[in-house]
Write an enzyme that holds these catalytic residues in place. Structure first.
Site, PDB file in Angstrom:
ATOM      1  N   LYS A 287       4.036   4.674   3.202  1.00 44.82           N
ATOM      2  CA  LYS A 287       3.848   3.456   2.418  1.00 44.82           C
ATOM      3  C   LYS A 287       3.851   2.268   3.365  1.00 44.82           C
ATOM      4  CE  LYS A 287       8.727   3.166   1.066  1.00 44.82           C
ATOM      5  NZ  LYS A 287       9.618   3.118  -0.096  1.00 44.82           N
ATOM      6  N   VAL A 288       3.247   1.174   2.939  1.00 47.67           N
ATOM      7  CA  VAL A 288       3.100  -0.005   3.792  1.00 47.67           C
ATOM      8  C   VAL A 288       3.768  -1.192   3.113  1.00 47.67           C
ATOM      9  CG1 VAL A 288       1.485  -1.502   5.015  1.00 47.67           C
ATOM     10  CG2 VAL A 288       0.887   0.895   4.613  1.00 47.67           C
TER      11      VAL A 288
ATOM     12  N   GLY B  97       0.530   5.767   0.051  1.00 43.47           N
ATOM     13  CA  GLY B  97      -0.226   7.015   0.040  1.00 43.47           C
ATOM     14  C   GLY B  97       0.723   8.189  -0.024  1.00 43.47           C
ATOM     15  N   THR B  98       0.188   9.395   0.082  1.00 46.24           N
ATOM     16  CA  THR B  98       1.023  10.587  -0.020  1.00 46.24           C
ATOM     17  C   THR B  98       1.903  10.760   1.202  1.00 46.24           C
ATOM     18  OG1 THR B  98      -0.800  11.877   0.907  1.00 46.24           O
ATOM     19  CG2 THR B  98      -0.604  11.820  -1.495  1.00 46.24           C
ATOM     20  N   PHE B  99       1.488  10.168   2.314  1.00 45.33           N
ATOM     21  CA  PHE B  99       2.187  10.415   3.570  1.00 45.33           C
ATOM     22  C   PHE B  99       2.998   9.212   4.048  1.00 45.33           C
ATOM     23  CE2 PHE B  99       2.759  13.447   6.812  1.00 45.33           C
ATOM     24  CZ  PHE B  99       2.922  12.767   8.014  1.00 45.33           C
TER      25      PHE B  99
ATOM     26  N   LYS C  11       4.124   0.153   8.404  1.00 45.91           N
ATOM     27  CA  LYS C  11       3.839   1.464   7.825  1.00 45.91           C
ATOM     28  C   LYS C  11       5.066   2.343   8.026  1.00 45.91           C
ATOM     29  CE  LYS C  11      -0.027   4.487   7.187  1.00 45.91           C
ATOM     30  NZ  LYS C  11      -1.454   4.566   7.382  1.00 45.91           N
TER      31      LYS C  11
ATOM     32  N   GLY D 130       0.832  -1.197   0.000  1.00 41.55           N
ATOM     33  CA  GLY D 130       0.000   0.000   0.000  1.00 41.55           C
ATOM     34  C   GLY D 130       0.862   1.240   0.000  1.00 41.55           C
TER      35      GLY D 130
ATOM     36  N   ASP E  69     -11.203   9.206   7.351  1.00 43.03           N
ATOM     37  CA  ASP E  69     -11.169   8.718   5.967  1.00 43.03           C
ATOM     38  C   ASP E  69     -11.795   7.324   5.904  1.00 43.03           C
ATOM     39  OD1 ASP E  69     -10.704   8.748   3.247  1.00 43.03           O
ATOM     40  OD2 ASP E  69      -8.608   8.121   3.409  1.00 43.03           O
TER      41      ASP E  69
END
Length: 440
Positions: A26-27, A22-24, A42, A20, A136
């Site tokens: 990664k996983v 995202g902008t902030f 994360k 995964g 979210d």
């Protein structure tokens, strides 16, 4: 025959693929080398945290999340820190996303949707009681474990950059537009708890109807529909379900139903059994404090493998040749291969930039992760959207091999893409795969 692979380690964890991003953060998938237990890690960037003056807030949220041990919330096991990163070790859930279940199976029966919704509300209420808000909530953030039970992911971690002002309200519009509460869009400040309840209502609607209550290709029209709660229930919903949804999707956060009232609702109460779980397990928060300290003694060892192209040894190089690569016997479709390679004497960063420059005019969105790229065609083809994966390997200090692989879509379209790409990369390519075969 498997290729030997350099393993990246973070502390005691062997780190694998990215699952995964995202902008902030990664996983990554990882495995505890001592117990063999799979986990998700994360990874947050310390520079970004410090730049936005978020260290104390994030530390507080992570510490709170570590204390949360609810059966329907993904567990946070431990936190580690290096000089440049914060690593949050989370429970790894194997059942996939609730979103996939909706896509594959369509709308749910009311009893099935109610069971998931009951689990969601209990988890949300539990976290709210501890001052943790999601901001979210959507089906993509709701996972299913091996037993089919709901697990809320990213609780308290999905909106780390958001700040609460002196009035006690959040002021940053975040989340996925279709699931966001009207007051979040109004930018007048909002209560995290009532905003999360709205998102839960949208999720319930999607489970029961199979489609979104608020949807429009024009963003302003979408916002208008959300602000006035303009939606239409499908005819197959029971009257009690429609009435319940209307109480949740109330555009006025003051009159919107709260959790105590939800628990008393006639539709919600059917077969409701609150989960029984033990919260008494002791939790040590020393690792949270240590992860943010600058002192060298607290830093975990981290492999810098991702900061440069992955090295390729002789065995791996040979295994990619036609003679030994058993993969060439598989994955062939209509006479076309699903992957191809070329070598280049250009620097790795230049290769990545050139591929990006060539792919964008061809209608591809580009996602870069160090020396790996994912190209996604925004226009659907014969078999959906064409997705391409590329990776740069270092064969020698001044020689790189680039693998271009179809990960999704039509193979014929992949070869048309590669033909166009190779034309744009003439000054980068030293030898193609066919050239390499010809030198044997």
């Amino acid at each position: 025959m498997s290729n030997p692979k350099i393993k990246r380690r973070i502390g005691k964890y062997e780190v694998g693929r990215t699952i995964g991003e995202g902008t902030f953060a990664k996983v990554k998938f990882a495995k505890d080398s001592e117990t063999g237990q799979p986990v998700a890690i994360k990874i947050l960037d310390k520079d970004k945290i410090l730049k936005h003056k978020m260290a104390e807030q994030i530390k507080r949220e992570i510490a709170t999340m570590k204390l949360i041990k609810h059966p329907n919330v993904v567990r946070l096991y431990e936190v580690m820190g290096s000089k440049s990163k914060i690593y949050i070790v989370l429970e790894f859930i194997t059942g996939g996303e609730l979103f996939d279940k909706i896509v594959n199976d369509g709308r749910m029966r009311e009893d099935e949707a109610r069971r998931y919704f009951q689990q969601l509300i209990h988890a949300v209420d539990y976290c709210h009681s501890r001052g943790v808000y999601h901001r979210d909530l959507k089906p993509e953030n709701l996972l299913l474990d091996i037993h089919g039970s709901l697990k809320v992911s990213d609780f308290g971690l999905s909106a780390l950059s958001q700040q609460v002002r002196d009035d006690g309200l959040f002021h940053t519009a975040c989340g996925t537009p279709n699931y966001v509460a009207p007051e979040v869009l109004d930018d007048q400040g909002y209560d995290g708890a009532t905003a999360d309840i709205w998102s839960c209502g949208v999720i319930l609607f999607v489970l029961l109807a199979g489609y979104l209550p608020f949807d429009d290709s024009n963003l302003m029209n979408l916002y208008k529909k959300i602000s006035s709660a303009e939606y239409t229930c499908p005819p197959w919903l029971s009257f009690s379900a429609m009435k319940f949804i209307a109480r949740i999707l109330d555009p006025n956060p003051v009159t919107r139903i709260r959790v105590p009232e939800i628990l008393k609702d006639e539709w919600f109460k059917v077969n409701y059994k609150p989960p029984v779980f033990d919260e008494k397990e002791e939790t040590n928060l020393d690792d949270v404090e240590a992860a943010f300290k600058e002192s060298e003694e607290f830093h975990v060892r981290e492999n810098k493998e991702e900061q440069q192209p992955a090295p390729m040894n002789a065995f791996e190089l040979i295994s990619m040749s036609r003679g030994l690569n058993l993969g060439n016997f598989f994955g062939v479709e209509q006479g076309f291969k699903r992957e191809t390679r070329f070598t280049s004497k250009c620097p790795a960063s230049e290769i990545i930039n050139k591929i990006e420059e060539a792919a964008k005019p061809l209608g591809f969105d580009v996602h870069k992760k160090n020396y790996k790229m994912r190209l996604e065609n925004v226009k659907a083809g014969r078999k959906g959207n064409l997705n391409i994966s590329t990776e740069v390997f270092q064969v020698a200090p001044s020689l790189h091999m680039v693998e271009v692989r179809k990960s999704k879509g039509d193979t014929l379209e992949f070869h048309k893409f590669y033909k166009n790409l190779s034309t744009s990369l003439e000054d980068v390519v030293w030898k193609t795969e066919d050239d390499m075969k010809g030198t044997k």
